[in-house]
Design a protein around this motif. Structure first.
Motif, PDB file in Angstrom:
ATOM      1  N   ALA A   1       0.834  -1.201   0.000  1.00 14.17           N
ATOM      2  CA  ALA A   1       0.000   0.000   0.000  1.00 14.17           C
ATOM      3  C   ALA A   1       0.866   1.248   0.000  1.00 14.17           C
ATOM      4  O   ALA A   1       0.579   2.214  -0.712  1.00 14.17           O
ATOM      5  CB  ALA A   1      -0.932  -0.001   1.206  1.00 14.17           C
ATOM      6  N   LEU A   2       1.931   1.251   0.782  1.00 14.38           N
ATOM      7  CA  LEU A   2       2.827   2.408   0.801  1.00 14.38           C
ATOM      8  C   LEU A   2       3.517   2.588  -0.537  1.00 14.38           C
ATOM      9  O   LEU A   2       3.722   3.708  -0.991  1.00 14.38           O
ATOM     10  CB  LEU A   2       3.879   2.260   1.903  1.00 14.38           C
ATOM     11  N   ALA A   3       3.882   1.500  -1.185  1.00  9.94           N
ATOM     12  CA  ALA A   3       4.571   1.597  -2.473  1.00  9.94           C
ATOM     13  C   ALA A   3       3.690   2.292  -3.492  1.00  9.94           C
ATOM     14  O   ALA A   3       4.154   3.124  -4.261  1.00  9.94           O
ATOM     15  CB  ALA A   3       4.975   0.209  -2.975  1.00  9.94           C
ATOM     16  N   VAL A   4       2.407   1.971  -3.496  1.00 16.52           N
ATOM     17  CA  VAL A   4       1.489   2.587  -4.442  1.00 16.52           C
ATOM     18  C   VAL A   4       1.240   4.044  -4.060  1.00 16.52           C
ATOM     19  O   VAL A   4       1.222   4.930  -4.895  1.00 16.52           O
ATOM     20  CB  VAL A   4       0.168   1.793  -4.511  1.00 16.52           C
ATOM     21  N   ASP A   5       1.052   4.305  -2.759  1.00 12.68           N
ATOM     22  CA  ASP A   5       0.749   5.650  -2.293  1.00 12.68           C
ATOM     23  C   ASP A   5       1.979   6.542  -2.226  1.00 12.68           C
ATOM     24  O   ASP A   5       1.858   7.737  -2.014  1.00 12.68           O
ATOM     25  CB  ASP A   5       0.094   5.603  -0.903  1.00 12.68           C
ATOM     26  N   ALA A   6       3.170   5.978  -2.398  1.00 16.23           N
ATOM     27  CA  ALA A   6       4.401   6.736  -2.235  1.00 16.23           C
ATOM     28  C   ALA A   6       4.738   7.604  -3.446  1.00 16.23           C
ATOM     29  O   ALA A   6       5.701   8.330  -3.404  1.00 16.23           O
ATOM     30  CB  ALA A   6       5.563   5.789  -1.947  1.00 16.23           C
ATOM     31  N   GLU A   7       3.959   7.523  -4.512  1.00 17.28           N
ATOM     32  CA  GLU A   7       4.211   8.364  -5.683  1.00 17.28           C
ATOM     33  C   GLU A   7       4.214   9.821  -5.253  1.00 17.28           C
ATOM     34  O   GLU A   7       3.248  10.289  -4.650  1.00 17.28           O
ATOM     35  CB  GLU A   7       3.123   8.175  -6.744  1.00 17.28           C
ATOM     36  N   PRO A   8       5.281  10.523  -5.548  1.00 17.44           N
ATOM     37  CA  PRO A   8       5.331  11.947  -5.178  1.00 17.44           C
ATOM     38  C   PRO A   8       4.248  12.746  -5.893  1.00 17.44           C
ATOM     39  O   PRO A   8       3.782  12.379  -6.970  1.00 17.44           O
ATOM     40  CB  PRO A   8       6.713  12.380  -5.663  1.00 17.44           C
ATOM     41  N   LYS A   9       3.846  13.844  -5.276  1.00 19.29           N
ATOM     42  CA  LYS A   9       2.805  14.696  -5.850  1.00 19.29           C
ATOM     43  C   LYS A   9       3.360  16.043  -6.294  1.00 19.29           C
ATOM     44  O   LYS A   9       2.694  16.783  -6.988  1.00 19.29           O
ATOM     45  CB  LYS A   9       1.704  14.936  -4.811  1.00 19.29           C
ATOM     46  N   THR A  10       4.581  16.370  -5.885  1.00 18.91           N
ATOM     47  CA  THR A  10       5.164  17.678  -6.177  1.00 18.91           C
ATOM     48  C   THR A  10       6.493  17.513  -6.894  1.00 18.91           C
ATOM     49  O   THR A  10       7.106  16.439  -6.861  1.00 18.91           O
ATOM     50  CB  THR A  10       5.419  18.460  -4.874  1.00 18.91           C
ATOM     51  N   ALA A  11       6.946  18.592  -7.506  1.00 21.36           N
ATOM     52  CA  ALA A  11       8.251  18.568  -8.171  1.00 21.36           C
ATOM     53  C   ALA A  11       9.347  18.240  -7.162  1.00 21.36           C
ATOM     54  O   ALA A  11      10.253  17.442  -7.449  1.00 21.36           O
ATOM     55  CB  ALA A  11       8.524  19.918  -8.842  1.00 21.36           C
ATOM     56  N   GLU A  12       9.264  18.830  -5.973  1.00 21.04           N
ATOM     57  CA  GLU A  12      10.263  18.547  -4.932  1.00 21.04           C
ATOM     58  C   GLU A  12      10.244  17.073  -4.536  1.00 21.04           C
ATOM     59  O   GLU A  12      11.286  16.453  -4.336  1.00 21.04           O
ATOM     60  CB  GLU A  12      10.019  19.436  -3.706  1.00 21.04           C
ATOM     61  N   GLY A  13       9.053  16.503  -4.443  1.00 20.20           N
ATOM     62  CA  GLY A  13       8.930  15.088  -4.110  1.00 20.20           C
ATOM     63  C   GLY A  13       9.541  14.193  -5.176  1.00 20.20           C
ATOM     64  O   GLY A  13      10.241  13.218  -4.868  1.00 20.20           O
ATOM     65  N   TRP A  14       9.282  14.527  -6.443  1.00 13.53           N
ATOM     66  CA  TRP A  14       9.872  13.752  -7.545  1.00 13.53           C
ATOM     67  C   TRP A  14      11.391  13.910  -7.569  1.00 13.53           C
ATOM     68  O   TRP A  14      12.110  12.948  -7.798  1.00 13.53           O
ATOM     69  CB  TRP A  14       9.268  14.171  -8.880  1.00 13.53           C
ATOM     70  N   LYS A  15      11.861  15.115  -7.297  1.00 10.14           N
ATOM     71  CA  LYS A  15      13.312  15.349  -7.260  1.00 10.14           C
ATOM     72  C   LYS A  15      13.943  14.512  -6.148  1.00 10.14           C
ATOM     73  O   LYS A  15      14.988  13.885  -6.342  1.00 10.14           O
ATOM     74  CB  LYS A  15      13.603  16.833  -7.046  1.00 10.14           C
ATOM     75  N   ARG A  16      13.301  14.474  -4.987  1.00  8.79           N
ATOM     76  CA  ARG A  16      13.799  13.680  -3.862  1.00  8.79           C
ATOM     77  C   ARG A  16      13.820  12.198  -4.227  1.00  8.79           C
ATOM     78  O   ARG A  16      14.794  11.487  -3.954  1.00  8.79           O
ATOM     79  CB  ARG A  16      12.935  13.919  -2.635  1.00  8.79           C
ATOM     80  N   ALA A  17      12.743  11.717  -4.859  1.00 11.14           N
ATOM     81  CA  ALA A  17      12.676  10.310  -5.280  1.00 11.14           C
ATOM     82  C   ALA A  17      13.776  10.010  -6.295  1.00 11.14           C
ATOM     83  O   ALA A  17      14.388   8.932  -6.270  1.00 11.14           O
ATOM     84  CB  ALA A  17      11.302   9.993  -5.859  1.00 11.14           C
ATOM     85  N   GLY A  18      14.042  10.966  -7.184  1.00 11.85           N
ATOM     86  CA  GLY A  18      15.130  10.795  -8.145  1.00 11.85           C
ATOM     87  C   GLY A  18      16.473  10.685  -7.445  1.00 11.85           C
ATOM     88  O   GLY A  18      17.310   9.856  -7.816  1.00 11.85           O
ATOM     89  N   GLY A  19      16.669  11.491  -6.429  1.00  7.65           N
ATOM     90  CA  GLY A  19      17.916  11.429  -5.666  1.00  7.65           C
ATOM     91  C   GLY A  19      18.087  10.093  -4.956  1.00  7.65           C
ATOM     92  O   GLY A  19      19.193   9.541  -4.901  1.00  7.65           O
TER      93      GLY A  19
END
Length: 107
Positions: free
Chosen positions: A41-59
């Motif tokens: 459930a966390l894996a599915v819900d963990a998709e970032p919603k903001t540019a900062e979140g996506w940048k963090r996930a990329g890092g």
């Protein structure tokens, strides 16, 4: 103990999501869900919603040398921010570094 996690295709499972699962009390159940269900459930819900979140996930992906996922995350971040912003410039540079690691020099 070996923990195997099945993450749905296209979902992103960040280390922070896994750490959040580990933060639960030992033996605690979340609305009747077992540990594996909570992780999925966390894996599915963990998709970032903001540019900062996506940048963090990329890092996070870059840190574990998952270049393809990191490039995807940086692309998502770019799509959510002003193309002339510092955030976009950073994400363009980081994505270029991923493409270099993947030897995708034409990108």
């Amino acid at each position: 103990v070996v923990l195997k996690v099945a993450v749905p295709e296209g979902a992103s499972c960040t280390s922070s999501a896994l750490m959040a699962v580990g933060a639960a009390e030992p033996g605690a159940e979340d609305e009747g869900l077992g540990l594996m269900d909570r992780i999925a459930a966390l894996a599915v819900d963990a998709e970032p919603k903001t540019a900062e979140g996506w940048k963090r996930a990329g890092g996070e992906a870059y840190a574990v040398k998952d270049w393809k996922e990191a490039a995807r995350c940086y692309s998502e971040a770019i799509s959510l921010c002003e193309l002339t912003s510092d955030m976009a410039v950073t994400c363009f540079n980081n994505r270029a570094a991923c493409y270099a690691q993947l030897k995708m020099h034409e990108q």
